[in-house]
Motif scaffolding. Structure first.
Motif, PDB file in Angstrom:
ATOM      1  N   GLN A  80      15.178   4.184   2.353  1.00  0.00           N
ATOM      2  CA  GLN A  80      14.015   4.169   1.475  1.00  0.00           C
ATOM      3  C   GLN A  80      13.748   5.539   0.859  1.00  0.00           C
TER       4      GLN A  80
ATOM      5  N   GLN B  12       6.294   3.548   1.970  1.00  0.00           N
ATOM      6  CA  GLN B  12       7.365   4.441   2.388  1.00  0.00           C
ATOM      7  C   GLN B  12       7.207   4.820   3.847  1.00  0.00           C
TER       8      GLN B  12
ATOM      9  N   PHE C  88      13.404  -2.334  -0.376  1.00  0.00           N
ATOM     10  CA  PHE C  88      13.175  -0.974   0.097  1.00  0.00           C
ATOM     11  C   PHE C  88      12.052  -0.288  -0.678  1.00  0.00           C
TER      12      PHE C  88
END
Length: 231
Positions: free
Chosen positions: A139, A212, A207
């Motif tokens: 990611q 995040q 992703f």
């Protein structure tokens, strides 16, 4: 047949075969199975990474089943391209354009695979030891716009190179003969290209669509764990 011709014939056959087994098989698994688990979230992706990292003799499997075959297929492919000639501009037939696309996508795919292998396998967090960090590690790259575009280009190039390579393999080895049969196989291979590309783009979207992961905190925690205490 002279010795040189026989040697070249064997290497070309090995090059063609390696593009299907094991390189093609690896791409199939990597794009359509392993990376596809990312659509199920970080936990599902971590389970897949843990499974792959737990295979017996995993480093030996990677060396002889992935890295060396890819290296041979790529380097000998560059040699074939350097020795060959494309006549796209003089004779713009479909086959000639596909020939050129196969060569250029090979270069892009090779650059992408080298980068992806180095960053995911040999730099930063060791995902075999810490599979839970896998989602965040990927990611961190795809959230970077430039690297995301590079991932997309590499995905499309690898998918095309493999899909059209199946057609070339079947034609070269005499598995599919006859113009009509080869045209039908070409349609199937093009459909397979779109399936692989679509699956890969879905994984990349997965992703980027989730918050995040805290890769910086993971890295700091791992450093604390791996660093021996001072005495």
């Amino acid at each position: 047949m002279r010795a040189g011709q026989g040697h070249s014939f064997l290497l070309r056959r090995l090059h063609s075969l390696s593009g299907i087994i094991p390189v093609g098989a690896f791409l199939f698994e990597h794009i359509l199975i392993s990376n596809a688990t990312a659509t199920g979230g970080p936990a599902a992706y971590a389970r897949q990474v843990r499974f792959l990292g737990g295979l017996p003799f995993v480093t030996v499997l990677e060396l002889f089943g992935i890295w060396l075959p890819i290296l041979f297929h790529s380097l000998y492919g560059f040699y074939i391209w350097w020795r060959g000639e494309s006549n796209v501009t003089d004779y713009p037939w479909t086959g000639n354009w596909m020939y050129s696309a196969q060569r250029w996508t090979g270069i892009i795919a090779f650059a992408y695979i080298v980068w992806h292998t180095w960053t995911m396998r040999f730099s930063g967090i060791d995902l075999h030891l810490f599979p839970g960090a896998a989602f965040g590690k990927v990611q961190a790259e795809v959230f970077h716009t430039g690297l995301f575009l590079f991932y997309v280009a590499g995905l499309i190039a690898a998918s095309w190179h493999f899909a059209y390579g199946i057609w070339l393999f079947c034609a070269k080895w005499g598995i599919i003969t006859g113009q009509k049969a080869q045209k039908r196989l070409l349609v199937l291979c093009l459909a397979f290209f779109f399936v692989m590309t679509g699956a890969g783009l879905a994984s990349l979207t997965a992703f980027r669509s989730r918050p995040q992961q805290p890769t910086a905190r993971i890295r700091s925690a791992l450093k604390a764990v791996l660093t021996p205490p001072k005495t």
